[in-house]
Motif scaffolding. Structure first.
Motif, PDB file in Angstrom:
ATOM      1  N   LEU A 199      -8.023  -1.867  -1.872  1.00 40.84           N
ATOM      2  CA  LEU A 199      -7.111  -2.687  -2.656  1.00 40.84           C
ATOM      3  C   LEU A 199      -7.212  -2.352  -4.142  1.00 40.84           C
ATOM      4  O   LEU A 199      -8.287  -2.036  -4.653  1.00 40.84           O
ATOM      5  N   LYS A 242       1.913  -4.830  -2.477  1.00 40.08           N
ATOM      6  CA  LYS A 242       1.894  -6.002  -1.606  1.00 40.08           C
ATOM      7  C   LYS A 242       2.346  -7.231  -2.369  1.00 40.08           C
ATOM      8  O   LYS A 242       2.095  -7.383  -3.558  1.00 40.08           O
ATOM      9  N   TYR A 290      -5.759  -3.972  -7.921  1.00 39.63           N
ATOM     10  CA  TYR A 290      -5.105  -5.089  -8.596  1.00 39.63           C
ATOM     11  C   TYR A 290      -4.642  -4.588  -9.967  1.00 39.63           C
ATOM     12  O   TYR A 290      -5.440  -4.418 -10.888  1.00 39.63           O
ATOM     13  N   VAL A 303      -2.161  -1.510  -2.142  1.00 43.80           N
ATOM     14  CA  VAL A 303      -3.123  -1.133  -1.114  1.00 43.80           C
ATOM     15  C   VAL A 303      -2.965   0.347  -0.791  1.00 43.80           C
ATOM     16  O   VAL A 303      -1.855   0.836  -0.598  1.00 43.80           O
ATOM     17  N   ARG A 314      -8.533   0.595   4.424  1.00 38.57           N
ATOM     18  CA  ARG A 314      -7.784   0.128   3.257  1.00 38.57           C
ATOM     19  C   ARG A 314      -8.663   0.042   2.019  1.00 38.57           C
ATOM     20  O   ARG A 314      -9.853  -0.240   2.116  1.00 38.57           O
ATOM     21  N   LYS A 328      -0.593  -6.524  -6.621  1.00 40.48           N
ATOM     22  CA  LYS A 328      -1.624  -5.991  -5.726  1.00 40.48           C
ATOM     23  C   LYS A 328      -1.070  -4.811  -4.951  1.00 40.48           C
ATOM     24  O   LYS A 328       0.003  -4.883  -4.364  1.00 40.48           O
TER      25      LYS A 328
END
Length: 689
Positions: free
Chosen positions: A561, A494, A563, A542, A559, A540
């Protein structure tokens, strides 16, 4: 001069007492409401007398002789101590007892009329008021009670309201056996107590109708929803209809059993063994278990809300939408939340002090644990808000570009300029405000669920060379029909609010199938993603699981996430999050709303229909400038500070600030009304930017 006993209209007294019970509660049938009070008081009395040496033998039996217009209702317990103590002690004799001695005088307490020991006046059950609901449940306002104790003492008592002296002197031994046999009952064979209600009112016996139906009779529902914790702990509660030979053991509600067997079937929040909400004012009180869960199917009325427990009994249910700013007041959400809150023994004792004598509510008085936990904006309310965020129901708004940089800058300013490194150092008792706009939730039928393990527990940050492992997905079917589905789980990178490059998508799962009603698929095979520097860019990512019908309907997404080599949104500092949303009346003219979480950190929601928002929006995306975000965030922090202890303005001359505020009552600013102190604060901050 001699004194006379004042005449008492006991029939009217009984009527007044019964009518004082708050039985106009969701889930209680008005045609059988007395039965709810009877089972609640009866089982509580029995549990209070449980034989602690043999708790597994505990049983309570509710029996009527026939299904319609019965001649009697009996409530018999075993595995208890029975009604111990001396017969008919006077008030003065009871007052001279120690508290431990008084508690053992169960027979005299059963006969006591609204009296409690001076040192136990605040304790529920100390007044023995529960017996009046049994008497008031009889057409004749009558109650017979007998007990058999471990010392082989057998005793009978009888209350007849129409008599000049309604309470009979107790009978013991053979005299007691002959007396009870005169009413067609056999003396007790097992240690315990029996309550006999002759000619029960229709509001009681109608609760036994339809005992073999799928939903059970009202009495079964009442016991199951009130005493589910006791049932879960192995207590046995039985319903009998003598004439038809029906005998049924009550079980906990089916959805509670389903949660116990497979909690992941429900979206839920769970906390265990936490003293955090009590540690400051009530040390030693621990929340043993808090569960807040979402059922796709609408719940029965008696199970809606969070059960507030005390002594294995549901005293009342916490409505997450009533007087609670964290959630929308719409039935779509309210009708699907269930759960419970259970305290340890210390917490139980503390809650008992504020439990009303009818056992249906807690008094949320100032300085009580009940207020701390269940009050408006109390700990439970904040836990509901956390769950609402997890579900997407809280007023969290949508992501906006530049928000991460805003968070970093504002929290840095608060640390470097004002020295505030912890949110608890800013302000005192907060006045929490929540947005009231919630998007109406569409009923979900099939929904994906994702599980995975990050390299570092509690952190979504992943370094180059590390891996995210045990990635699994399944689909749950919440409908009453079998459902066909298609499922895809992918990894995407993302950038900002959008997927950056479709070519970098990694397909993890792509399958279809059919799920039986109210069931779920097996978890997919575990997968692992190795984040090597040559294969992935930092940023980032997902993991997205999307389920839908073969026709593309009922689309739902889950979802997680990741990082990669970058920090997640800043969690340290006073400002936790800044988002945007459309605020509805009466908040539609506000520039922003603020939320104070359990951790006392601040979330700011910008109103995207405010003129100043539109003036500060930039580009085609219409995202607000970072300067505008920072200004609103700082204003919100000052709002919070002004409403509490004024620690920011304390750095200056408070009297001078107050004089200036009185002189300049109103002036144009980003929120319409502000103060000279706020202008000076913003000037100091933006000079550094």
């Amino acid at each position: 001069m001699g004194r006379l006993n004042a005449p008492v209209n006991w029939s009217q007294q009984m009527k007044n007492f019964v009518e004082s019970y708050p039985l106009d509660i969701e889930g209680i049938n008005p045609d059988t409401d007395l039965a709810h009070a009877v089972q609640k008081d009866a089982i509580q009395n029995s549990l209070d007398a449980i034989d602690k040496d043999n708790p597994k033998d505990f049983t309570v039996e509710f029996k009527i002789d026939k299904i319609t217009s019965p001649d009697y209702l009996t409530v018999t317990d075993t595995g208890t101590t029975g009604l111990t103590g001396h017969p008919s002690l006077s008030r003065s004799q009871l007052e001279r007892l120690t508290t431990d001695q008084y508690r053992k005088e169960k027979w005299s307490r059963m006969q006591a009329l609204g009296y409690s020991h001076p040192e136990l006046g605040s304790e529920i059950g100390a007044r023995g008021q529960g017996k009046f609901i049994f008497i008031g449940s009889s057409e004749n306002n009558e109650m017979i009670f007998d007990t058999l104790r471990a010392d082989e003492v057998y005793r009978v008592g009888h209350w007849e309201t129409e008599k000049n002296k309604p309470l009979m002197s107790p009978k013991e031994g053979n005299e007691a056996k002959e007396y009870i046999e005169g009413f067609g009952f056999s003396p007790l064979d097992n240690i315990g107590t029996r309550i006999i209600i002759p000619q029960p009112k229709s509001e009681v016996w109608r609760a036994f109708l339809f005992p073999l139906s799928d939903d059970g009779c009202d009495m079964e529902r009442y016991i199951s929803s009130t005493w589910w914790e006791a049932l879960r702990n192995g207590r046995s509660i039985i319903i009998k209809v003598e004439e038809s030979g029906i005998e049924k053991e009550v079980e906990p509600p089916k959805i509670y059993q389903q949660f116990k067997n497979d909690p992941d079937f429900f979206e839920h929040l769970r906390r265990t063994s936490t003293g955090k909400p009590c540690q400051e004012n009530f040390p030693g009180c621990i929340v043993e278990e808090l569960v807040i869960a979402y059922s796709e199917k609408e719940l029965p009325d008696e199970l809606k809300g969070i059960a507030l427990q005390r002594g294995e009994m549901t005293v009342e249910r916490f409505d997450p939408t009533h007087g609670n700013p964290h959630l929308a007041r719409h039935d779509v959400f309210r009708n699907h939340i269930f759960g419970w809150l259970i305290m340890n023994r210390e917490g139980d004792r503390e809650l008992k002090k504020t439990e009303r004598s009818c056992h249906y509510h807690f008094n949320q008085k100032r300085g009580t644990l009940a207020l701390e936990l269940f009050g408006r904006n109390g700990w439970l309310s904040r836990m509901v808000e956390e769950f609402a965020r997890q579900m997407g129901y809280a007023a969290g708004g949508r992501e906006i570009a530049g928000a991460d940089r805003t968070l970093t800058f504002v929290n840095q300013v608060m640390r470097e300029v004002f020295g505030f490194t912890e949110p608890t150092r800013l302000g005192g008792k907060s006045k929490k405000e929540e947005a009231t706009k919630y998007e109406k939730r569409r009923r979900r039928i099939i929904r994906p669920q994702i599980k995975l393990e990050y390299p570092t527990k509690g952190s979504r940050r992943v370094e180059f060379g590390e891996k995210v492992s045990n990635i699994r997905v399944r689909v749950a079917n919440y409908s009453d029909l079998p459902m066909k589905y298609k499922l895809r789980m992918t990894l995407n990178r993302k950038k900002g609010l959008r997927i950056e490059d479709e070519k970098e998508k990694l397909l993890l799962v792509n399958r279809d199938g059919e799920i039986p009603p109210s069931d779920k698929t097996e978890w997919s095979d575990k997968q692992t993603i190795h984040f090597d520097e040559e294969d992935y860019k930092e940023g980032k990512y997902v993991i997205s699981a999307v389920s839908q019908t073969p026709e593309g309907k009922l689309k739902r997404e889950a979802r997680k996430l990741i990082y990669l080599n970058v920090d997640p949104p800043p969690g340290g500092g006073i400002l936790k999050e800044i988002t945007a949303d459309t605020l509805e009346p009466p908040e539609n003219r506000l520039q922003y709303k603020k939320i104070i979480g359990e951790d006392k950190k601040l979330t700011v929601i910008l109103n995207d229909i405010h003129p100043l928002y539109e003036l500060n929006a930039k580009g085609r995306s219409k995202e607000p400038s970072e300067d505008y975000q920072i200004e609103c965030a700082l204003n919100a922090i000052l709002d919070y500070d002004f409403e509490s202890e004024g620690k920011v303005v304390d750095r200056k001359d408070w009297n001078l600030i107050r004089d200036l505020m009185e002189k300049y009552e109103q002036f144009s600013s980003t929120i319409g009304e502000t103060s000279k102190a706020r202008q000076e604060f913003l000037f100091d901050v933006f000079k550094r930017k």
